[in-house]
Design a protein around this motif. Sequence first.
Motif, PDB file in Angstrom:
ATOM      1  N   GLY A 164       0.951  -1.258  -0.058  1.00  0.00           N
ATOM      2  CA  GLY A 164       0.002  -0.023  -0.017  1.00  0.00           C
ATOM      3  C   GLY A 164       0.762   1.210  -0.114  1.00  0.00           C
ATOM      4  O   GLY A 164       1.929   1.125  -0.267  1.00  0.00           O
ATOM      5  N   LYS A 165       0.192   2.377  -0.051  1.00  0.00           N
ATOM      6  CA  LYS A 165       1.173   3.486   0.119  1.00  0.00           C
ATOM      7  C   LYS A 165       0.138   4.687   1.041  1.00  0.00           C
ATOM      8  O   LYS A 165      -1.030   4.746   0.841  1.00  0.00           O
ATOM      9  CB  LYS A 165       1.621   4.160  -1.079  1.00  0.00           C
ATOM     10  N   PHE A 166       0.761   5.629   1.543  1.00  0.00           N
ATOM     11  CA  PHE A 166       0.339   6.796   2.088  1.00  0.00           C
ATOM     12  C   PHE A 166       0.929   8.035   1.528  1.00  0.00           C
ATOM     13  O   PHE A 166       2.212   7.941   1.400  1.00  0.00           O
ATOM     14  CB  PHE A 166       0.541   6.709   3.687  1.00  0.00           C
ATOM     15  N   ILE A 167       0.286   8.743   0.903  1.00  0.00           N
ATOM     16  CA  ILE A 167       0.600  10.334   0.380  1.00  0.00           C
ATOM     17  C   ILE A 167       0.072  11.530   1.148  1.00  0.00           C
ATOM     18  O   ILE A 167      -1.199  11.606   1.313  1.00  0.00           O
ATOM     19  CB  ILE A 167       0.030  10.053  -0.995  1.00  0.00           C
ATOM     20  N   ALA A 168       1.005  12.251   1.318  1.00  0.00           N
ATOM     21  CA  ALA A 168       0.536  13.518   2.046  1.00  0.00           C
ATOM     22  C   ALA A 168       1.236  14.791   0.979  1.00  0.00           C
ATOM     23  O   ALA A 168       1.931  14.199   0.142  1.00  0.00           O
ATOM     24  CB  ALA A 168       1.145  13.748   3.543  1.00  0.00           C
ATOM     25  N   THR A 169       1.265  15.946   1.390  1.00  0.00           N
ATOM     26  CA  THR A 169       1.575  17.118   0.626  1.00  0.00           C
ATOM     27  C   THR A 169       3.033  16.873   0.527  1.00  0.00           C
ATOM     28  O   THR A 169       3.649  17.348  -0.660  1.00  0.00           O
ATOM     29  CB  THR A 169       0.985  18.370   1.205  1.00  0.00           C
ATOM     30  N   THR A 170       3.809  16.544   1.497  1.00  0.00           N
ATOM     31  CA  THR A 170       5.148  16.442   1.486  1.00  0.00           C
ATOM     32  C   THR A 170       6.001  15.214   1.554  1.00  0.00           C
ATOM     33  O   THR A 170       7.005  15.182   1.682  1.00  0.00           O
ATOM     34  CB  THR A 170       5.793  17.487   2.442  1.00  0.00           C
ATOM     35  N   THR A 171       5.163  14.191   1.659  1.00  0.00           N
ATOM     36  CA  THR A 171       5.687  12.777   1.810  1.00  0.00           C
ATOM     37  C   THR A 171       4.897  11.772   1.188  1.00  0.00           C
ATOM     38  O   THR A 171       3.670  11.901   0.951  1.00  0.00           O
ATOM     39  CB  THR A 171       6.088  12.352   3.335  1.00  0.00           C
ATOM     40  N   GLU A 172       5.592  10.652   0.916  1.00  0.00           N
ATOM     41  CA  GLU A 172       5.003   9.592   0.222  1.00  0.00           C
ATOM     42  C   GLU A 172       5.781   8.261   0.994  1.00  0.00           C
ATOM     43  O   GLU A 172       6.690   7.953   0.978  1.00  0.00           O
ATOM     44  CB  GLU A 172       4.948   9.385  -1.008  1.00  0.00           C
ATOM     45  N   GLU A 173       4.979   7.495   1.687  1.00  0.00           N
ATOM     46  CA  GLU A 173       5.425   6.348   2.175  1.00  0.00           C
ATOM     47  C   GLU A 173       4.791   4.910   1.595  1.00  0.00           C
ATOM     48  O   GLU A 173       3.714   4.832   1.472  1.00  0.00           O
ATOM     49  CB  GLU A 173       4.980   6.111   3.820  1.00  0.00           C
ATOM     50  N   ASN A 174       5.743   3.967   1.322  1.00  0.00           N
ATOM     51  CA  ASN A 174       5.318   2.788   0.840  1.00  0.00           C
ATOM     52  C   ASN A 174       5.175   1.935   2.070  1.00  0.00           C
ATOM     53  O   ASN A 174       6.012   1.765   3.096  1.00  0.00           O
ATOM     54  CB  ASN A 174       6.198   2.148   0.153  1.00  0.00           C
TER      55      ASN A 174
ATOM     56  N   GLN B 206      -1.001  -2.434  -5.660  1.00  0.00           N
ATOM     57  CA  GLN B 206      -0.619  -1.509  -4.584  1.00  0.00           C
ATOM     58  C   GLN B 206      -1.843  -0.512  -4.452  1.00  0.00           C
ATOM     59  O   GLN B 206      -2.205   0.212  -5.276  1.00  0.00           O
ATOM     60  CB  GLN B 206       0.563  -0.602  -4.905  1.00  0.00           C
ATOM     61  N   PHE B 207      -2.537  -0.564  -3.253  1.00  0.00           N
ATOM     62  CA  PHE B 207      -3.379   0.278  -2.983  1.00  0.00           C
ATOM     63  C   PHE B 207      -3.020   1.512  -2.493  1.00  0.00           C
ATOM     64  O   PHE B 207      -2.033   1.585  -1.774  1.00  0.00           O
ATOM     65  CB  PHE B 207      -4.611  -0.329  -2.083  1.00  0.00           C
ATOM     66  N   THR B 208      -3.785   2.521  -2.428  1.00  0.00           N
ATOM     67  CA  THR B 208      -3.412   3.784  -1.672  1.00  0.00           C
ATOM     68  C   THR B 208      -4.556   3.998  -0.401  1.00  0.00           C
ATOM     69  O   THR B 208      -5.756   4.243  -0.628  1.00  0.00           O
ATOM     70  CB  THR B 208      -3.654   4.987  -2.595  1.00  0.00           C
ATOM     71  N   MET B 209      -3.940   3.967   0.718  1.00  0.00           N
ATOM     72  CA  MET B 209      -4.655   4.007   2.101  1.00  0.00           C
ATOM     73  C   MET B 209      -5.262   5.497   2.193  1.00  0.00           C
ATOM     74  O   MET B 209      -6.443   5.716   2.440  1.00  0.00           O
ATOM     75  CB  MET B 209      -3.658   3.699   3.332  1.00  0.00           C
ATOM     76  N   MET B 210      -4.326   6.511   1.943  1.00  0.00           N
ATOM     77  CA  MET B 210      -4.774   7.745   2.065  1.00  0.00           C
ATOM     78  C   MET B 210      -3.805   8.923   1.161  1.00  0.00           C
ATOM     79  O   MET B 210      -2.680   8.618   1.158  1.00  0.00           O
ATOM     80  CB  MET B 210      -4.545   8.496   3.587  1.00  0.00           C
ATOM     81  N   ASP B 211      -4.507   9.739   0.534  1.00  0.00           N
ATOM     82  CA  ASP B 211      -3.789  10.522  -0.424  1.00  0.00           C
ATOM     83  C   ASP B 211      -4.216  11.860  -0.028  1.00  0.00           C
ATOM     84  O   ASP B 211      -5.469  12.366  -0.537  1.00  0.00           O
ATOM     85  CB  ASP B 211      -3.916  10.275  -1.943  1.00  0.00           C
TER      86      ASP B 211
ATOM     87  N   THR C  58      -8.157  11.017  -0.657  1.00  0.00           N
ATOM     88  CA  THR C  58      -8.621  10.165  -1.412  1.00  0.00           C
ATOM     89  C   THR C  58      -7.852   8.753  -1.259  1.00  0.00           C
ATOM     90  O   THR C  58      -6.820   8.671  -0.555  1.00  0.00           O
ATOM     91  CB  THR C  58      -8.204  10.518  -3.050  1.00  0.00           C
ATOM     92  N   TYR C  59      -8.960   7.718  -1.395  1.00  0.00           N
ATOM     93  CA  TYR C  59      -8.544   6.409  -1.020  1.00  0.00           C
ATOM     94  C   TYR C  59      -8.578   5.515  -2.572  1.00  0.00           C
ATOM     95  O   TYR C  59      -9.697   5.701  -3.180  1.00  0.00           O
ATOM     96  CB  TYR C  59      -9.612   5.698  -0.265  1.00  0.00           C
ATOM     97  N   ILE C  60      -7.860   4.601  -2.782  1.00  0.00           N
ATOM     98  CA  ILE C  60      -7.808   4.094  -4.126  1.00  0.00           C
ATOM     99  C   ILE C  60      -7.618   2.513  -3.808  1.00  0.00           C
ATOM    100  O   ILE C  60      -6.505   2.117  -3.250  1.00  0.00           O
ATOM    101  CB  ILE C  60      -6.679   4.577  -5.067  1.00  0.00           C
ATOM    102  N   LEU C  61      -8.608   1.740  -4.440  1.00  0.00           N
ATOM    103  CA  LEU C  61      -8.438   0.311  -4.425  1.00  0.00           C
ATOM    104  C   LEU C  61      -8.389  -0.228  -5.982  1.00  0.00           C
ATOM    105  O   LEU C  61      -9.246  -0.310  -6.563  1.00  0.00           O
ATOM    106  CB  LEU C  61      -9.545  -0.502  -3.920  1.00  0.00           C
ATOM    107  N   PRO C  62      -7.192  -0.640  -6.662  1.00  0.00           N
ATOM    108  CA  PRO C  62      -6.782  -0.818  -7.823  1.00  0.00           C
ATOM    109  C   PRO C  62      -7.206  -2.295  -8.195  1.00  0.00           C
ATOM    110  O   PRO C  62      -6.995  -3.348  -7.502  1.00  0.00           O
ATOM    111  CB  PRO C  62      -5.257  -0.540  -8.041  1.00  0.00           C
TER     112      PRO C  62
END
Length: 380
Positions: free
Chosen positions: A71-81, A178-183, A195-199
Amino acid sequence: MLGPVYFYAIVGGGLAGLQLALRLKDDVFFKGKKIAIIDPSFKIAKDKTWCFWEKGNSRWDSLISAEWHKGKFIATTTEENLELTLYSYKMLTSEKFFEYALAEIRKSEDFFLIEDEISKIDPVTMKAVGKKKTYNATHFFDSRIPSEYQETQDYTKIYQHFKGYHVKTETPVFNPNQFTMMDFRLTYKNSTSFTYILPFSATEALVEYTFFTPFLTEEEIYDKQLQKYLSEYLKLDNYEVLNEEQGIIPMTDFPFEKNNSPKITKIGTGGGWVKASTGYSFKHTEKKITKIIKNIKSGYEPSKDLFRSKYKFYDAIFLDVLARRNDKGEQIFSKFYQKNSVEEIFAFLDEETTFTEDLKIMFSLFDPEFIVSFFKKFRL
């Protein structure tokens, strides 16, 4: 004097009611006991998805629509796998769950599916009053949200409200592994919104815009944010919306469990089974039902020790911060995902951590607002 018609009556045929029914059906201890499930309609719902994380396999694996180990977590200044080495993140549609659950329950002669709407349950006579009939049982499992929850202003209330598009694109856009937990790159007016993404494949995904806020919003806001995200962040010009889903989930420290009694057990959302700080309910429901079954077979009240007070207190503090400073959501969640492994996060949200592990999480989230909320909720 006539005795009760049913041994158990489950009021509500939603997630909690049907999960409970399945466990009762599968356990020989309850064989021969007449059990009613009372709901206004048993039409198969196709309007929602449930996601959950777990280690290993479960009884739901044949029903899941998708599964991810990254998964991944995305914020304005960071991205965490997020590497889910011990866990997997799974998605189950309400359609598949209800089809399976109702088909299994209908195989048992002990169960009776009754279409009616219950208005009240008398704890003395043990009668449930419906629009069509009155029903007797020795014990009721009641999923209705108590009226005092709607009326009270004494507890924190945050709403997790969202709208999602199941989109199909002409060209590959998504990473299906890879899903996106929070963007948090697209937020709405200083609120906790993401935004939350389940591909599901390179060209299909559920893209959902979600709020954790003390307020609700208009329909057009969800659509505007979703369309902006698809256009500006996913760079999509041509896509088809195959389906939509929308929902409102209560996130609150209201003490639903106080409505439990020796003969009436509140379940599901009406029992406080939704994790207050996240809105997740599927695995929490499964755990609560496991405890209920164990209690009954041990001779205890079904609701005995269903909740651990320390986690309710943690959730109450977090919700109070969000209610007072809703603009801090991105900052709080960024610390959560930057300073803790996904295994630590999931264990904490599953309420399976030691106090030492809790302290590590708390220190990682430190903000003066948590101190304010701590003393506010501690006094209560």
